[in-house]
Scaffold this motif. Sequence first.
Motif, PDB file in Angstrom:
ATOM      1  N   PHE A  41       0.736  -1.072   0.057  1.00  0.00           N
ATOM      2  CA  PHE A  41      -0.047   0.025   0.046  1.00  0.00           C
ATOM      3  C   PHE A  41       0.846   1.276   0.056  1.00  0.00           C
ATOM      4  O   PHE A  41       0.254   2.347  -0.358  1.00  0.00           O
ATOM      5  CB  PHE A  41      -1.072   0.058   1.335  1.00  0.00           C
ATOM      6  N   ILE A  82       2.554   8.286   1.250  1.00  0.00           N
ATOM      7  CA  ILE A  82       1.372   9.023   0.754  1.00  0.00           C
ATOM      8  C   ILE A  82       1.365  10.702   0.833  1.00  0.00           C
ATOM      9  O   ILE A  82       1.129  11.306  -0.153  1.00  0.00           O
ATOM     10  CB  ILE A  82       0.167   8.418   1.589  1.00  0.00           C
ATOM     11  N   TRP A 127       2.025  13.248  -2.442  1.00  0.00           N
ATOM     12  CA  TRP A 127       1.239  14.352  -2.304  1.00  0.00           C
ATOM     13  C   TRP A 127       1.814  15.618  -2.684  1.00  0.00           C
ATOM     14  O   TRP A 127       1.523  16.688  -3.397  1.00  0.00           O
ATOM     15  CB  TRP A 127       0.182  14.441  -1.180  1.00  0.00           C
ATOM     16  N   ILE A 187       3.063  16.489  -5.763  1.00  0.00           N
ATOM     17  CA  ILE A 187       1.784  16.741  -6.773  1.00  0.00           C
ATOM     18  C   ILE A 187       1.918  18.227  -6.425  1.00  0.00           C
ATOM     19  O   ILE A 187       1.080  19.102  -7.207  1.00  0.00           O
ATOM     20  CB  ILE A 187       0.644  15.929  -6.659  1.00  0.00           C
ATOM     21  N   TRP A 226     -10.329  21.712  -5.113  1.00  0.00           N
ATOM     22  CA  TRP A 226      -8.841  20.928  -4.644  1.00  0.00           C
ATOM     23  C   TRP A 226      -9.258  19.970  -3.569  1.00  0.00           C
ATOM     24  O   TRP A 226      -8.580  19.039  -3.492  1.00  0.00           O
ATOM     25  CB  TRP A 226      -8.090  22.100  -4.218  1.00  0.00           C
ATOM     26  N   TYR A 261     -10.297  16.811  -5.298  1.00  0.00           N
ATOM     27  CA  TYR A 261      -9.051  16.169  -5.813  1.00  0.00           C
ATOM     28  C   TYR A 261      -8.237  15.454  -4.750  1.00  0.00           C
ATOM     29  O   TYR A 261      -7.664  14.367  -4.832  1.00  0.00           O
ATOM     30  CB  TYR A 261      -8.309  17.361  -6.566  1.00  0.00           C
ATOM     31  N   THR A 262      -7.986  16.177  -3.458  1.00  0.00           N
ATOM     32  CA  THR A 262      -7.163  15.625  -2.557  1.00  0.00           C
ATOM     33  C   THR A 262      -7.797  14.462  -1.926  1.00  0.00           C
ATOM     34  O   THR A 262      -7.125  13.121  -1.725  1.00  0.00           O
ATOM     35  CB  THR A 262      -7.207  16.478  -1.237  1.00  0.00           C
ATOM     36  N   TYR A 309      -7.311  11.430  -4.319  1.00  0.00           N
ATOM     37  CA  TYR A 309      -6.097  10.880  -4.129  1.00  0.00           C
ATOM     38  C   TYR A 309      -5.701  10.022  -2.736  1.00  0.00           C
ATOM     39  O   TYR A 309      -5.538   8.842  -3.014  1.00  0.00           O
ATOM     40  CB  TYR A 309      -4.948  12.332  -3.958  1.00  0.00           C
ATOM     41  N   ASN A 310      -6.270  10.579  -1.714  1.00  0.00           N
ATOM     42  CA  ASN A 310      -6.223   9.943  -0.595  1.00  0.00           C
ATOM     43  C   ASN A 310      -7.076   8.532  -0.585  1.00  0.00           C
ATOM     44  O   ASN A 310      -6.743   7.605   0.102  1.00  0.00           O
ATOM     45  CB  ASN A 310      -6.837  10.707   0.660  1.00  0.00           C
ATOM     46  N   PHE A 334      -4.783   6.240  -3.380  1.00  0.00           N
ATOM     47  CA  PHE A 334      -3.272   5.889  -3.207  1.00  0.00           C
ATOM     48  C   PHE A 334      -2.935   4.592  -3.082  1.00  0.00           C
ATOM     49  O   PHE A 334      -2.017   4.074  -3.674  1.00  0.00           O
ATOM     50  CB  PHE A 334      -2.795   6.742  -2.340  1.00  0.00           C
ATOM     51  N   LYS A 335      -3.486   4.076  -1.844  1.00  0.00           N
ATOM     52  CA  LYS A 335      -2.967   2.562  -1.449  1.00  0.00           C
ATOM     53  C   LYS A 335      -3.306   1.508  -2.458  1.00  0.00           C
ATOM     54  O   LYS A 335      -2.552   0.803  -2.728  1.00  0.00           O
ATOM     55  CB  LYS A 335      -3.609   2.253  -0.175  1.00  0.00           C
ATOM     56  N   VAL A 357       1.802   7.121 -10.179  1.00  0.00           N
ATOM     57  CA  VAL A 357       0.736   7.687  -9.443  1.00  0.00           C
ATOM     58  C   VAL A 357       0.785   9.048  -9.484  1.00  0.00           C
ATOM     59  O   VAL A 357      -0.036   9.761  -9.829  1.00  0.00           O
ATOM     60  CB  VAL A 357       0.773   6.985  -8.035  1.00  0.00           C
ATOM     61  N   HIS A 358       2.177   9.691  -9.551  1.00  0.00           N
ATOM     62  CA  HIS A 358       2.259  11.278  -9.393  1.00  0.00           C
ATOM     63  C   HIS A 358       1.853  11.614 -10.633  1.00  0.00           C
ATOM     64  O   HIS A 358       1.117  12.632 -10.879  1.00  0.00           O
ATOM     65  CB  HIS A 358       3.767  11.325  -9.099  1.00  0.00           C
ATOM     66  N   PHE A 402      -2.010  11.792 -11.425  1.00  0.00           N
ATOM     67  CA  PHE A 402      -2.600  12.716 -10.753  1.00  0.00           C
ATOM     68  C   PHE A 402      -2.407  14.094 -11.388  1.00  0.00           C
ATOM     69  O   PHE A 402      -3.172  15.032 -11.171  1.00  0.00           O
ATOM     70  CB  PHE A 402      -2.446  12.853  -9.309  1.00  0.00           C
ATOM     71  N   ILE A 403      -1.243  14.349 -11.810  1.00  0.00           N
ATOM     72  CA  ILE A 403      -0.890  15.625 -12.454  1.00  0.00           C
ATOM     73  C   ILE A 403      -1.599  15.739 -13.747  1.00  0.00           C
ATOM     74  O   ILE A 403      -2.504  16.685 -13.966  1.00  0.00           O
ATOM     75  CB  ILE A 403       0.488  15.655 -12.704  1.00  0.00           C
ATOM     76  N   TRP A 426      -5.454  16.404 -12.720  1.00  0.00           N
ATOM     77  CA  TRP A 426      -5.707  17.754 -12.548  1.00  0.00           C
ATOM     78  C   TRP A 426      -5.654  18.800 -13.603  1.00  0.00           C
ATOM     79  O   TRP A 426      -6.550  19.694 -13.831  1.00  0.00           O
ATOM     80  CB  TRP A 426      -4.820  18.381 -11.425  1.00  0.00           C
ATOM     81  N   THR A 427      -4.650  18.626 -14.584  1.00  0.00           N
ATOM     82  CA  THR A 427      -4.297  19.553 -15.530  1.00  0.00           C
ATOM     83  C   THR A 427      -5.445  19.176 -16.803  1.00  0.00           C
ATOM     84  O   THR A 427      -5.985  20.364 -17.600  1.00  0.00           O
ATOM     85  CB  THR A 427      -2.942  19.155 -16.297  1.00  0.00           C
ATOM     86  N   ARG A 438      -8.739  18.291 -16.203  1.00  0.00           N
ATOM     87  CA  ARG A 438      -9.792  17.994 -15.442  1.00  0.00           C
ATOM     88  C   ARG A 438     -10.991  18.403 -16.302  1.00  0.00           C
ATOM     89  O   ARG A 438     -12.052  17.737 -16.394  1.00  0.00           O
ATOM     90  CB  ARG A 438      -9.790  18.481 -13.947  1.00  0.00           C
TER      91      ARG A 438
END
Lengths: 333, 206
Positions: A66, A71, A75, A78, B25, B28-29, B32-33, B36-37, B57-58, B61-62, B65-66, B68
């Motif tokens: 995980f 995490i 973030w 990002i 935002w 979006y957060t 991600y949360n 993520f796992k 993953v990075h 998510f970039i 957002w860009t 969206r």
Amino acid sequence: MDVNKYSSYTFKEFLEDDDFITWVLNPTDEQNIFWNNFSERFPDKKEDISRASSVILTYRKQDTFFNEDRITDVWKRIEVKVGPAAKQAKVFRLPQFLRVAAAILLIALAAIIYKYNQPKNFQTAFGEIKTIVMPDGTIVLLNGNSTLTYEHGWGKNSREVWLKGEGFFNVTHLNQDPAHIKKSERFVVHCNDLNIEVLGTTFNVKNRHDKVNVGLVTGKIRLTTNLVKKILSPGDYAEYAAKNISLKSKLTHPEKLMSWSKRQFIFSNVKLGDILRTLEDSYGYQIKYTNPSSRDLEIEGEISVTGVKELLETISTSLHVNVYQNDHQITIN
Amino acid sequence: MAENIVSIHEDHNTTIWLAFKEGSWEAYTQLYNQNFKLLNNYGYKFTKDVNLIEDAVHDLFIKLWTNRTNLSTPASVKNYLYKALRNIIFRKMQSQSRFTEIEDDCPFSFEVSFDHVVIANEEERALQNQIKSVIATLPHRQQEIIFLRFYEDFSYVEIADIMEINVNSAYKLLYKALNSMENILKVSKLVIILALFSEIRVNVRV
């Protein structure tokens, strides 16, 4: 769901069946009842059902990755790129390499400007002697634990330096017409609030312990403060202390003032405390007196020795005191 | 029925998705949360290169957002994210393989590892070993579909979308995989009678 449909199901077919998997993964009461009834009616299917569901459940118990520790860090990366703060800064963007180049250029420029405007500074450590040749050819010998400072663009309009500690100056004479002295032809040494103005001379300046001593070897010197003024001629030895300039007895051999530049110690009729003071000031020794009155012991006649070791030996023999040297500590017993 | 649970979960994800598309935002957060796992766990099936997974993953998510405002609203957000991550990881691994030689069939490694799983009994351990060894013999795409079906609980339609095949092929692929597994897993020497109706619980829920 059709009970009869499952009556002929094999182990494999259960694993292919959406409803079966849904039940295994998210069992509801309704489904439990259905499959309970089913296995009551078809007990020979019980093992296949059991086996199929345990395969799924066991399979799902495998190791996980995980990456929870990361995490927040990911973030942050990002956020830096697209976060609310990053958005505002995004008005104008140069390509990456240009941005780096611009940054380097700016830093370099700032450093150059800073350096350019920064006064030049020469400093000596304890026991170190430096020879500085100024742009006009003037030579300054800087004794240990001393600082000579001058501003950038030196020599164009004036020749001014600031001295802390001790230095011997051999100033280049620039003046052609004594009747008209230009500002740039005057060489000024600032020691605290005492100004030593010369045209072209050799002299020694010692600025230590709120006292300035100026000894002139050749030429002419004008000492000025806000209040007083004094002209020195060769051999004159002046002391400036407590806003007052006083003349000491004339030196017969003023050139000996620069003996320190050859690591020579030349003293005549000087108290022990004064001799050792120079070791403290220029060489960084710590002097301890077991008997404080020994500071006032005076060496009659002249000492002329080279090197600290020889000086200490001379002191020891001529004053009959014990001198212990331990690294940078000297004890007089 | 269970479908309701899934759809409620998806509804929630979809609500977040819509808010995120509007430029929230916070949404979006949350996106991600919440993912993520799972995404890391999924990425780990393709490569053990943790940095590559993080970068993927990075990047994902970039990109989200860009882009969206141009994104559609997928039927399943999880499905969408998995598919996107899978593509990014593949691309990264491909560009990496230009520099370092990798084995022909390397990209997938959906082999099962139970090294850190605490197990209750001998029967389960035996089954673990059987599953592990039989999965290891499967072609990688079959390993992947087993994972998506039984671990991630994706439907055939979603699996087809993620793996970029049609739904029929997805059925066939799982069928083939189960065929190879059947003989080894069907019969157990020790007959396991699980207390089926009381003990079955949702596990590995993130």
